[in-house]
Write an enzyme that holds these catalytic residues in place. Structure first.
Site, PDB file in Angstrom:
ATOM      1  N   LYS A  23       0.832  -1.212   0.000  1.00 50.57           N
ATOM      2  CA  LYS A  23       0.000   0.000   0.000  1.00 50.57           C
ATOM      3  C   LYS A  23       0.867   1.263   0.000  1.00 50.57           C
ATOM      4  O   LYS A  23       0.637   2.179  -0.789  1.00 50.57           O
ATOM      5  CB  LYS A  23      -0.938  -0.019   1.215  1.00 50.57           C
ATOM      6  CG  LYS A  23      -1.897   1.153   1.280  1.00 50.57           C
ATOM      7  CD  LYS A  23      -3.114   0.831   2.100  1.00 50.57           C
ATOM      8  CE  LYS A  23      -2.899   0.922   3.594  1.00 50.57           C
ATOM      9  NZ  LYS A  23      -2.643   2.280   4.096  1.00 50.57           N
ATOM     10  N   SER A  24       1.868   1.303   0.876  1.00 53.97           N
ATOM     11  CA  SER A  24       2.722   2.506   0.951  1.00 53.97           C
ATOM     12  C   SER A  24       3.432   2.743  -0.382  1.00 53.97           C
ATOM     13  O   SER A  24       3.502   3.868  -0.883  1.00 53.97           O
ATOM     14  CB  SER A  24       3.787   2.342   2.044  1.00 53.97           C
ATOM     15  OG  SER A  24       3.197   2.361   3.306  1.00 53.97           O
ATOM     16  N   GLY A  97      -4.848   8.185   5.334  1.00 55.99           N
ATOM     17  CA  GLY A  97      -3.908   9.148   5.912  1.00 55.99           C
ATOM     18  C   GLY A  97      -2.722   9.374   5.001  1.00 55.99           C
ATOM     19  O   GLY A  97      -2.214  10.498   4.881  1.00 55.99           O
ATOM     20  N   ARG A 125      -7.723  12.630  12.716  1.00 54.13           N
ATOM     21  CA  ARG A 125      -6.290  12.325  12.841  1.00 54.13           C
ATOM     22  C   ARG A 125      -5.436  13.595  12.733  1.00 54.13           C
ATOM     23  O   ARG A 125      -5.780  14.518  12.004  1.00 54.13           O
ATOM     24  CB  ARG A 125      -5.894  11.281  11.789  1.00 54.13           C
ATOM     25  CG  ARG A 125      -6.646   9.973  12.014  1.00 54.13           C
ATOM     26  CD  ARG A 125      -6.280   8.923  11.017  1.00 54.13           C
ATOM     27  NE  ARG A 125      -4.900   8.510  11.136  1.00 54.13           N
ATOM     28  CZ  ARG A 125      -4.282   7.688  10.274  1.00 54.13           C
ATOM     29  NH1 ARG A 125      -4.961   7.224   9.231  1.00 54.13           N
ATOM     30  NH2 ARG A 125      -3.042   7.353  10.453  1.00 54.13           N
ATOM     31  N   GLN A 177       5.080   9.506   6.887  1.00 51.66           N
ATOM     32  CA  GLN A 177       4.150  10.388   6.172  1.00 51.66           C
ATOM     33  C   GLN A 177       4.598  11.840   6.269  1.00 51.66           C
ATOM     34  O   GLN A 177       4.545  12.583   5.288  1.00 51.66           O
ATOM     35  CB  GLN A 177       2.722  10.199   6.698  1.00 51.66           C
ATOM     36  CG  GLN A 177       2.195   8.810   6.370  1.00 51.66           C
ATOM     37  CD  GLN A 177       0.812   8.536   6.908  1.00 51.66           C
ATOM     38  OE1 GLN A 177       0.269   9.322   7.674  1.00 51.66           O
ATOM     39  NE2 GLN A 177       0.243   7.410   6.523  1.00 51.66           N
ATOM     40  N   ASP A 323       2.287  -1.026  12.062  1.00 49.81           N
ATOM     41  CA  ASP A 323       0.980  -1.391  11.503  1.00 49.81           C
ATOM     42  C   ASP A 323       0.604  -2.845  11.826  1.00 49.81           C
ATOM     43  O   ASP A 323      -0.525  -3.269  11.580  1.00 49.81           O
ATOM     44  CB  ASP A 323       0.976  -1.188   9.979  1.00 49.81           C
ATOM     45  CG  ASP A 323       1.015   0.294   9.611  1.00 49.81           C
ATOM     46  OD1 ASP A 323       0.714   1.144  10.483  1.00 49.81           O
ATOM     47  OD2 ASP A 323       1.355   0.608   8.456  1.00 49.81           O
TER      48      ASP A 323
HETATM   49  C1  S3P Z   1       2.700   5.055   6.182  1.00 45.16           C
HETATM   50  C2  S3P Z   1       3.371   5.445   7.322  1.00 45.16           C
HETATM   51  C3  S3P Z   1       2.961   5.049   8.678  1.00 45.16           C
HETATM   52  C4  S3P Z   1       1.987   3.868   8.629  1.00 45.16           C
HETATM   53  C5  S3P Z   1       0.907   4.061   7.609  1.00 45.16           C
HETATM   54  C6  S3P Z   1       1.515   4.185   6.227  1.00 45.16           C
HETATM   55  C7  S3P Z   1       3.210   5.521   4.867  1.00 45.16           C
HETATM   56  O1  S3P Z   1       2.315   6.137   9.316  1.00 45.16           O
HETATM   57  O2  S3P Z   1       1.430   3.642   9.911  1.00 45.16           O
HETATM   58  O3  S3P Z   1       0.025   2.956   7.615  1.00 45.16           O
HETATM   59  O4  S3P Z   1       2.811   4.972   3.825  1.00 45.16           O
HETATM   60  O5  S3P Z   1       4.039   6.436   4.859  1.00 45.16           O
HETATM   61  P1  S3P Z   1       3.127   7.321  10.061  1.00 45.16           P
HETATM   62  O6  S3P Z   1       3.865   8.093   9.039  1.00 45.16           O
HETATM   63  O7  S3P Z   1       2.062   8.152  10.730  1.00 45.16           O
HETATM   64  O8  S3P Z   1       4.027   6.655  11.034  1.00 45.16           O
END
Ligand code: S3P
Length: 440
Positions: A23-24, A97, A125, A177, A323
């Site tokens: 996903k990321s 997010g 959030r 993020q 996660d």
């Molecule tokens: C993600 C970063 C993480 C993770 C989220 C996906 C990303 O969050 O928990 O599911 O794709 O950069 P944080 O940046 O808030 O740690």
């Protein structure tokens, strides 16, 4: 799957599977290919509710994206560094997010008006962690205020960007993020942008920027990025999602007769924490054929039923498995001995308050667990007692739903997960795939 999902107890998980694309990495592939000049073909992209938001937003900004749903391939014609146009409507990030925070970084350089909105969960959030440094770089950003009266704390977020200057920023929270939003904004800023990370958040953005040949570096403990006027599209093959794989790994470990091979799983050091923790718990997991593809590491994972023991999980172990805490907590519920997870306060601001939702679900399914401010303690029920199962809630959180489903595989009476359709956020075919490898 809409509504309730019932997962019955099984003997084991058996066979060979491939989990969907990460996903990321998928979000980043769509974003960078859309900012590039010319074409990129993205293979094995995750097409889920979350990544579709990023795709739709990039289209609204002018990228030309066509999807071959059967093959999971995307053909993206990027707009080039100065090609995005003002969107005609609000940009809906729904539950995602990653979409909202990375898009703030993209839009911060654009001298036009845009509004990012999200669903009820995303609107709660924290966004100031990204809007704050972007405002320091020169972007005009407004958003709902926090209880402390600080502006631009929550979505909806309105941006009129442009005129950015690079800053040196020490992130107060270790977050991929935040880091990614600032790296992308830094590409559109005058001068150099420097970012320090207090932890080891996932580095998919840095890897993808290097893969695209972008001006990213490191000096004196800071990640740096310089202004970039143009870069070309490039084909990307997305690795499988280790977060999705973890639900199957835990399911195989806690059931009695499992032998499961999961192929093409991403093994980025900032993401594979769950594997390392499960190995410490005594899991029979083998990593095979480690290799590199499109800037990321990947391999195949073979997992067999295992007697697990409880351990302490804290400090540096937490970020690379953040996660996966709901899934690891399920493994811990079936382990001998106590598992203590601390230093995981960030879980309170994920898609749900994942400390509260994990504790509540585990309790309602018969596990012994207590809540801490920054984690949880999972106690053994004794090897002579079979955990009951029963009812669990998704709380609208994909990972809460999948963790509860996996708990059901080894329980006495199975588990019914309410409102389970939210698994589509990261893993649309989850229940079908689970069914396929379940040995009744
Ligand atoms: C993600 C970063 C993480 C993770 C989220 C996906 C990303 O969050 O928990 O599911 O794709 O950069 P944080 O940046 O808030 O740690």
């Amino acid at each position: 799957m809409k509504g309730d999902a019932y997962i019955k107890p099984v003997k084991g998980l058996v066979g060979e599977i491939k989990v969907p694309g990460d996903k990321s990495v998928s979000h980043r592939a769509v974003i960078f290919a859309s900012m590039a000049s010319g074409e990129s073909k993205v293979t094995n992209l995750l097409l889920s509710d979350d990544t579709k938001c990023t795709i739709e937003i990039m289209e609204a900004l002018g990228a030309d994206i066509s999807i071959d749903e059967d093959e999971g391939n995307l053909f993206i014609t990027g707009v080039g560094r100065d090609g995005f146009r003002e969107p005609a409507n609000i940009l809906d990030c729904k539950n995602s997010g990653t979409t909202m925070r990375l898009m703030m970084g993209v839009l911060a350089k654009e001298n036009f008006f845009s509004i990012l909105v999200g669903d009820a969960s995303l609107s709660k959030r924290p966004m100031r962690r990204v809007t704050g440094p972007l405002i320091k770089m020169g972007a005009n950003i407004l958003g709902r205020g926090g209880s402390d009266g600080v502006d631009a704390s929550f979505a909806p977020i309105a941006i009129r960007g442009g005129g950015l200057t690079g800053i040196r920023y020490d992130m107060p929270v270790s977050s991929a993020q935040i880091k990614s939003a600032l790296l992308v904004a830094g590409m559109g800023a005058a001068g150099k942008t420097q970012i320090s990370d207090p932890g080891m958040s996932r580095d998919h953005t840095e890897r993808m920027m290097r893969y695209f040949g972008l001006p990213i570096g490191e000096e004196d403990g800071y990640i740096t990025v310089e202004h970039c006027d143009s870069f070309d599209g490039r084909d990307i093959d997305v690795v499988g999602d280790i977060s999705s794989a973890t639900f199957f790994i835990v399911g195989a470990l806690i059931t009695e007769k499992s032998d499961l091979l999961i192929t093409n799983v991403g093994l980025n050091p900032g993401r594979r924490g769950a594997i390392d923790v499960l190995l410490k718990m005594g899991a029979d997991i083998e990593i095979l054929n480690e290799r590199e593809g499109s800037g990321e590491l990947e391999g195949d994972i073979r997992v067999k039923s295992s007697g697990l023991k409880g351990i302490e999980i804290t400090g540096d172990l937490i970020p690379p498995m953040i996660d996966e805490v709901p899934a690891i907590a399920v493994a811990a519920a079936y382990a001998d001995g106590e598992t203590v997870i601390t230093g995981a306060g960030e879980l309170r601001v994920k898609e749900s308050d994942r400390i509260m939702t994990t504790v509540e679900n585990l309790k309602s399914m018969g596990a012994k667990v207590s809540e801490l401010e920054d984690g949880l303690v999972i106690m053994p029920v004794g090897s002579e007692v079979k955990l009951e199962g029963g009812k669990a809630k998704s709380f609208g959180d994909h990972r809460a739903a999948m963790a509860a489903a996996v708990f059901g595989l080894s329980s006495k009476s199975g588990v019914t997960v309410s409102d389970s359709d939210c698994v589509g956020v990261s893993f649309p075919g989850f229940f079908d795939l689970l069914n396929k490898v379940s040995d009744q």
